[in-house]
Design a protein around this motif. Structure first.
Motif, PDB file in Angstrom:
ATOM      1  N   ALA A  32      37.661  46.974  -2.461  1.00  0.00           N
ATOM      2  CA  ALA A  32      36.609  47.885  -2.920  1.00  0.00           C
ATOM      3  C   ALA A  32      36.680  47.981  -4.448  1.00  0.00           C
ATOM      4  N   ALA A  33      36.899  46.842  -5.081  1.00  0.00           N
ATOM      5  CA  ALA A  33      37.054  46.818  -6.535  1.00  0.00           C
ATOM      6  C   ALA A  33      35.816  47.363  -7.226  1.00  0.00           C
ATOM      7  N   HIS A  34      36.048  48.141  -8.273  1.00  0.00           N
ATOM      8  CA  HIS A  34      34.950  48.732  -9.024  1.00  0.00           C
ATOM      9  C   HIS A  34      34.949  48.265 -10.483  1.00  0.00           C
ATOM     10  N   THR A  35      35.814  47.331 -10.830  1.00  0.00           N
ATOM     11  CA  THR A  35      35.893  46.822 -12.197  1.00  0.00           C
ATOM     12  C   THR A  35      35.746  45.298 -12.176  1.00  0.00           C
ATOM     13  N   VAL A  36      35.433  44.738 -13.325  1.00  0.00           N
ATOM     14  CA  VAL A  36      35.325  43.284 -13.441  1.00  0.00           C
ATOM     15  C   VAL A  36      36.654  42.637 -13.080  1.00  0.00           C
ATOM     16  N   LYS A  37      37.745  43.176 -13.601  1.00  0.00           N
ATOM     17  CA  LYS A  37      39.058  42.595 -13.330  1.00  0.00           C
ATOM     18  C   LYS A  37      39.430  42.736 -11.850  1.00  0.00           C
ATOM     19  N   GLY A  38      39.073  43.847 -11.240  1.00  0.00           N
ATOM     20  CA  GLY A  38      39.349  44.045  -9.826  1.00  0.00           C
ATOM     21  C   GLY A  38      38.585  43.070  -8.952  1.00  0.00           C
ATOM     22  N   ARG A  39      37.314  42.875  -9.275  1.00  0.00           N
ATOM     23  CA  ARG A  39      36.512  41.907  -8.502  1.00  0.00           C
ATOM     24  C   ARG A  39      37.036  40.487  -8.708  1.00  0.00           C
ATOM     25  N   LEU A  40      37.490  40.184  -9.925  1.00  0.00           N
ATOM     26  CA  LEU A  40      38.072  38.868 -10.189  1.00  0.00           C
ATOM     27  C   LEU A  40      39.328  38.660  -9.356  1.00  0.00           C
ATOM     28  N   ARG A  41      40.228  39.654  -9.347  1.00  0.00           N
ATOM     29  CA  ARG A  41      41.459  39.516  -8.569  1.00  0.00           C
ATOM     30  C   ARG A  41      41.158  39.415  -7.075  1.00  0.00           C
ATOM     31  N   ALA A  42      40.160  40.141  -6.604  1.00  0.00           N
ATOM     32  CA  ALA A  42      39.769  40.042  -5.190  1.00  0.00           C
ATOM     33  C   ALA A  42      39.276  38.635  -4.873  1.00  0.00           C
ATOM     34  N   ALA A  43      38.456  38.072  -5.740  1.00  0.00           N
ATOM     35  CA  ALA A  43      37.945  36.714  -5.522  1.00  0.00           C
ATOM     36  C   ALA A  43      39.079  35.691  -5.563  1.00  0.00           C
ATOM     37  N   MET A  44      40.024  35.880  -6.482  1.00  0.00           N
ATOM     38  CA  MET A  44      41.152  34.950  -6.575  1.00  0.00           C
ATOM     39  C   MET A  44      42.025  35.023  -5.321  1.00  0.00           C
TER      40      MET A  44
END
Length: 181
Positions: free
Chosen positions: A146-158
């Motif tokens: 449930a990432a709400h930041t650019v870095k969080g979404r990046l880490r989720a995708a990785m």
């Protein structure tokens, strides 16, 4: 050994080293011809075998007691050559925080390709950014992203990419998560 040579906290990911040491992963005898590859949080990769050690960093610097080699972690061919014969790659490397979106995908691609080419297991150090705001709930592996930041979404995708490679049987992957490392 590499863990003894790495005396400064920046030389190895302390929490991962401690967790692995509990299982004797750093000191257990290796079958002949195998080694481990380490990628500490400072962005270096070290190959460790029973007989010798090599440390691969961007600059070729590192602790005494190992052969130090300069290399670019985004270069999958170079990493694969150094990972040849490795049983495990511990990936804790990361670009400068403000450059994650631009540099992290290529860094992971290089490490992932090296693991696949060498047949090594990949242990990837990750954080909990992909979970988003905790909202008082525990951060457990079954919690949805449930990432709400650019870095969080990046880490989720990785992490999703690593797990897809694992599920496809191309690379055995373990993702170790810590809130701060």
């Amino acid at each position: 050994s590499l863990s003894e040579a790495a005396t400064r906290p920046t030389d190895t990911p302390w929490a991962l080293e401690q967790a692995l040491a509990k299982d004797n992963a750093l000191t257990a005898p290796r079958p002949p011809g195998t080694s481990d590859v380490y990628a500490p949080a400072t962005g270096c990769f070290a190959l460790r075998s029973a007989a010798s050690g090599k440390l691969v960093t961007r600059s070729g610097s590192g602790p005494e007691g190992v052969e130090r080699i300069a290399a670019d972690a985004t270069d999958a061919d170079v990493l694969a050559r150094y990972a040849e014969g490795a049983s495990t790659i511990y990936s804790c490397a990361g670009p400068p925080y403000h450059r994650w979106p631009q540099e992290f995908p290529a860094l992971q691609a290089g490490v992932l390709a090296a693991a696949e080419a060498s047949g090594a297991r990949l242990v990837s150090m990750d954080n909990v950014y992909n979970y988003g705001r905790p909202g008082g709930l525990p951060l457990v592996e079954t919690r949805p992203d449930a990432a709400h930041t650019v870095k969080g979404r990046l880490r989720a995708a990785m992490a999703a990419e690593l797990l897809a490679e694992h599920r496809a049987g191309r690379v055995e992957v373990v993702i170790a998560k810590a809130s701060d490392y």
